[in-house]
Design a protein around this motif. Structure first.
Motif, mmCIF file in Angstrom:
data_model
loop_
_atom_site.group_PDB
_atom_site.id
_atom_site.type_symbol
_atom_site.label_atom_id
_atom_site.label_comp_id
_atom_site.label_asym_id
_atom_site.label_seq_id
_atom_site.Cartn_x
_atom_site.Cartn_y
_atom_site.Cartn_z
ATOM 1 N N GLY A 122 0.798 -1.214 0.000
ATOM 2 C CA GLY A 122 0.000 0.000 0.000
ATOM 3 C C GLY A 122 0.831 1.266 0.000
ATOM 4 O O GLY A 122 0.358 2.338 -0.372
ATOM 5 N N PHE A 123 2.099 1.143 0.419
ATOM 6 C CA PHE A 123 3.048 2.260 0.405
ATOM 7 C C PHE A 123 4.345 1.796 -0.233
ATOM 8 O O PHE A 123 4.697 0.609 -0.191
ATOM 9 N N GLU A 124 5.071 2.759 -0.789
ATOM 10 C CA GLU A 124 6.361 2.419 -1.395
ATOM 11 C C GLU A 124 7.438 2.229 -0.339
ATOM 12 O O GLU A 124 8.253 1.322 -0.415
ATOM 13 N N ARG A 125 7.489 3.153 0.647
ATOM 14 C CA ARG A 125 8.542 3.084 1.663
ATOM 15 C C ARG A 125 7.912 2.790 3.023
ATOM 16 O O ARG A 125 7.194 3.627 3.583
ATOM 17 N N THR A 126 8.142 1.578 3.510
ATOM 18 C CA THR A 126 7.586 1.146 4.795
ATOM 19 C C THR A 126 8.646 0.437 5.610
ATOM 20 O O THR A 126 9.635 -0.095 5.074
ATOM 21 N N GLN A 127 8.454 0.454 6.909
ATOM 22 C CA GLN A 127 9.256 -0.332 7.840
ATOM 23 C C GLN A 127 8.281 -1.086 8.751
ATOM 24 O O GLN A 127 7.468 -0.465 9.433
ATOM 25 N N LEU A 128 8.369 -2.414 8.733
ATOM 26 C CA LEU A 128 7.477 -3.264 9.541
ATOM 27 C C LEU A 128 8.296 -3.897 10.642
ATOM 28 O O LEU A 128 9.187 -4.722 10.389
ATOM 29 N N SER A 129 8.062 -3.476 11.853
ATOM 30 C CA SER A 129 8.813 -3.999 12.993
ATOM 31 C C SER A 129 7.924 -4.925 13.811
ATOM 32 O O SER A 129 6.707 -4.738 13.891
ATOM 33 N N GLY A 130 8.532 -5.906 14.423
ATOM 34 C CA GLY A 130 7.812 -6.933 15.172
ATOM 35 C C GLY A 130 8.197 -8.298 14.646
ATOM 36 O O GLY A 130 9.137 -8.452 13.846
ATOM 37 N N ASN A 131 7.474 -9.283 15.068
ATOM 38 C CA ASN A 131 7.769 -10.660 14.646
ATOM 39 C C ASN A 131 7.095 -10.908 13.294
ATOM 40 O O ASN A 131 5.936 -11.314 13.220
ATOM 41 N N THR A 132 7.836 -10.654 12.217
ATOM 42 C CA THR A 132 7.272 -10.811 10.871
ATOM 43 C C THR A 132 7.384 -12.232 10.341
ATOM 44 O O THR A 132 6.894 -12.511 9.241
ATOM 45 N N THR A 133 8.004 -13.115 11.060
ATOM 46 C CA THR A 133 8.046 -14.546 10.717
ATOM 47 C C THR A 133 7.585 -15.328 11.932
ATOM 48 O O THR A 133 8.189 -15.229 13.003
ATOM 49 N N VAL A 134 6.522 -16.080 11.774
ATOM 50 C CA VAL A 134 5.919 -16.760 12.914
ATOM 51 C C VAL A 134 5.605 -18.201 12.539
ATOM 52 O O VAL A 134 5.167 -18.487 11.423
ATOM 53 N N THR A 135 5.856 -19.120 13.466
ATOM 54 C CA THR A 135 5.537 -20.543 13.293
ATOM 55 C C THR A 135 4.345 -20.885 14.175
ATOM 56 O O THR A 135 4.364 -20.617 15.381
ATOM 57 N N ILE A 136 3.330 -21.471 13.560
ATOM 58 C CA ILE A 136 2.083 -21.759 14.269
ATOM 59 C C ILE A 136 1.786 -23.248 14.156
ATOM 60 O O ILE A 136 1.864 -23.828 13.072
ATOM 61 N N ASP A 137 1.462 -23.862 15.292
ATOM 62 C CA ASP A 137 1.100 -25.277 15.287
ATOM 63 C C ASP A 137 -0.206 -25.491 14.535
ATOM 64 O O ASP A 137 -1.003 -24.565 14.345
ATOM 65 N N GLY A 138 -0.407 -26.745 14.093
ATOM 66 C CA GLY A 138 -1.632 -27.070 13.379
ATOM 67 C C GLY A 138 -2.857 -26.871 14.248
ATOM 68 O O GLY A 138 -2.866 -27.231 15.423
ATOM 69 N N GLY A 139 -3.888 -26.270 13.675
ATOM 70 C CA GLY A 139 -5.116 -26.040 14.409
ATOM 71 C C GLY A 139 -4.969 -25.049 15.535
ATOM 72 O O GLY A 139 -5.685 -25.133 16.537
ATOM 73 N N SER A 140 -4.044 -24.085 15.404
ATOM 74 C CA SER A 140 -3.800 -23.107 16.465
ATOM 75 C C SER A 140 -3.851 -21.702 15.891
ATOM 76 O O SER A 140 -3.792 -21.486 14.677
ATOM 77 N N ILE A 141 -3.925 -20.725 16.805
ATOM 78 C CA ILE A 141 -3.990 -19.326 16.433
ATOM 79 C C ILE A 141 -2.880 -18.573 17.150
ATOM 80 O O ILE A 141 -2.564 -18.877 18.306
ATOM 81 N N ALA A 142 -2.262 -17.642 16.457
ATOM 82 C CA ALA A 142 -1.171 -16.853 17.019
ATOM 83 C C ALA A 142 -1.528 -15.370 16.990
ATOM 84 O O ALA A 142 -2.125 -14.887 16.018
ATOM 85 N N THR A 143 -1.179 -14.673 18.043
ATOM 86 C CA THR A 143 -1.382 -13.223 18.130
ATOM 87 C C THR A 143 -0.047 -12.534 17.897
ATOM 88 O O THR A 143 0.909 -12.752 18.657
ATOM 89 N N VAL A 144 0.011 -11.722 16.845
ATOM 90 C CA VAL A 144 1.281 -11.103 16.437
ATOM 91 C C VAL A 144 1.123 -9.583 16.426
ATOM 92 O O VAL A 144 0.452 -9.033 15.540
#
Length: 471
Positions: free
Chosen positions: A409-431
């Motif tokens: 949506g923007f040309e220049r952005t910085q996304l900080s936080g956990n941008t790679t997350v591993t989630i178990d099967g049938g589970s939900i993760a809050t990021v």
């Protein structure tokens, strides 16, 4: 001496011919129905099929899939795990399609073959026959049960009644624990229950369904079928003259009456029915099938086997009571294809197609994005405009997955936080993540953006549109 088919005196327990001219809609508690044992092809099939269904019911909670319980209806965590598929509240349509397909399948089968579900597949019928079998083992066949109930209390009667009810309660308890095992970890339930290490709701559920099974199959029995089950009431709307039901052939059986086996009943002006009441004595709901179609009839076929056995002894042809249609009894030919049956079948197939389509197009990933509403935006030390978001990433598959989070949506952005997350099967993760945008790109108060969540293998991608605020 000529042999005659007679009814034993001990078997004559409150059997009365219903008066067709008497109309009484008031409900009165019924006397106990003593069901006579019956043997035959239909009884053998029902027992075999019933035990097969019982085995399936007991085995399903113990099946494993990828190291977890294959079928787990986890209401507390709002997810249903069914083998390789996990259903969440967002998948309510799938459960709706399944219910609709099952309903129309029941309507279709009922239109063709009457209440065969009640007679051969209904859990109430299956468990009632199991409890009746236990009753027979402790108290003997029908005539001995009658004599035992009329007898004053003594040691023999006490131990037989106590043993019967103890066996009923044990079967009810095992049934209840198996049923509750569909909603919680079944192995832990069985271990913790017997070691008194279960929570309040688990033990309440087990005891509640134990009481229900014991009461329904042991005490209420036919009352469930005749007065409490709604299916018994609206089934007649699906019947027509071509529906196969258990029926008595009055053209062949009337006039009924006792006779000698060697006598020629035709010369006596009698039909094939010897009025032995065997069909009544073996009926689990206590009706007389000779009075015509009744809503209490569950199409179990017990009267068919009993009547065929009597016909064999009298050297008469079988089929005085049989599975047939009203049109056939009137001398016509049964129509297998009619509008009602075709309509139910078409709707069932259409709903099945929608169910398959819904499952096949279901994505194994779902993303929900919540923007922090406590602070509309903030300015970083570098002067970039920041918004804070919380992503709810739901992995609907049964295997662990690793996902990467990106934004568009923007040309220049910085996304900080956990941008790679591993989630178990049938589970939900809050990021939680923070999106920073170069101030020169923020040209208006509200911008539309998209969060893109992609699995590491690139096979699964889900996007969620939201807004970026600067006001």
């Amino acid at each position: 001496m000529e042999q005659k088919v007679k009814v034993m005196a001990a078997d004559k327990v409150k059997i009365q011919r219903p008066d067709p001219n008497k109309k009484n809609n008031d409900y009165s508690p019924r006397s106990r129905i003593y069901v006579r044992d019956v043997k035959g092809k239909l009884e053998y099939f029902r027992r075999t099929f019933g035990f097969l269904l019982l085995f399936v019911f007991a085995a399903i909670p113990w099946l494993q899939w990828n190291g977890d319980q294959a079928v787990l209806l986890d209401i507390a965590n709002q997810r249903f795990r069914i083998f390789g598929m996990t259903l969440w509240p967002q998948d309510l349509t799938i459960l709706a399609w399944i219910s609709i397909v099952a309903a129309f399948a029941l309507f279709f089968v009922t239109t063709l073959y009457g209440r065969v579900w009640c007679g051969f597949m209904c859990p109430q019928t299956t468990w009632t026959f199991i409890f009746m079998w236990i009753e027979k083992k402790f108290e003997g066949p029908r005539n001995k049960q009658i004599a035992l109930d009329r007898r004053p209390w003594d040691v023999d009667k006490l131990w037989r009644k106590t043993g019967k009810h103890a066996a009923w309660l044990l079967v009810a308890l095992l049934t209840s624990m198996t049923f509750v095992g569909y909603f919680t970890d079944v192995s832990n339930l069985f271990v913790n229950f017997w070691t008194f290490n279960v929570g309040f709701w688990a033990i309440f559920s087990v005891l509640f369904f134990t009481f229900c099974t014991y009461g329904n199959a042991g005490w209420m029995r036919e009352i469930m079928c005749t007065h409490m089950c709604p299916y018994a009431r609206f089934q007649s709307a699906m019947f027509d003259q071509d529906t196969v039901t258990v029926s008595y052939d009055p053209n062949r059986g009337e006039p009924r009456g006792p006779r000698s086996r060697k006598a020629d009943h035709k010369e006596q002006g009698l039909g094939d029915c010897i009025d032995c009441y065997m069909c009544v004595q073996v009926c689990p709901t206590g009706i007389d099938i000779r009075n015509g179609l009744q809503y209490e009839c569950i199409n179990c076929g017990a009267c068919v086997d009993a009547c065929n056995d009597v016909m064999d002894k009298m050297n008469y042809p079988r089929g005085l009571i049989r599975f047939t249609t009203e049109r056939n009894l009137k001398g016509g030919r049964t129509r297998k294809t009619r509008f009602k049956a075709v309509g139910y079948f078409v709707v069932m197939v259409a709903m099945t197609g929608l169910l398959i389509w819904d499952i096949s197009t279901r994505k194994p990933l779902e993303v929900d994005v919540l923007r922090d509403r406590n602070q509309l935006y903030s300015i970083s030390m570098e002067g970039w405009v920041q918004n804070v978001y919380t992503l709810k990433v739901l992995n609907k598959s049964q295997l662990p997955q690793t996902f990467t989070i990106d934004v568009a949506g923007f040309e220049r952005t910085q996304l900080s936080g956990n941008t790679t997350v591993t989630i178990d099967g049938g589970s939900i993760a809050t990021v939680p993540v923070t999106l920073a945008v170069h101030p020169d790109d923020v040209t208006q108060r509200v911008h539309d953006i998209r969060f893109v969540v992609t699995s590491t293998d690139g096979e699964v991608t889900e996007q969620h549109e939201t807004s970026f605020l600067y006001e």
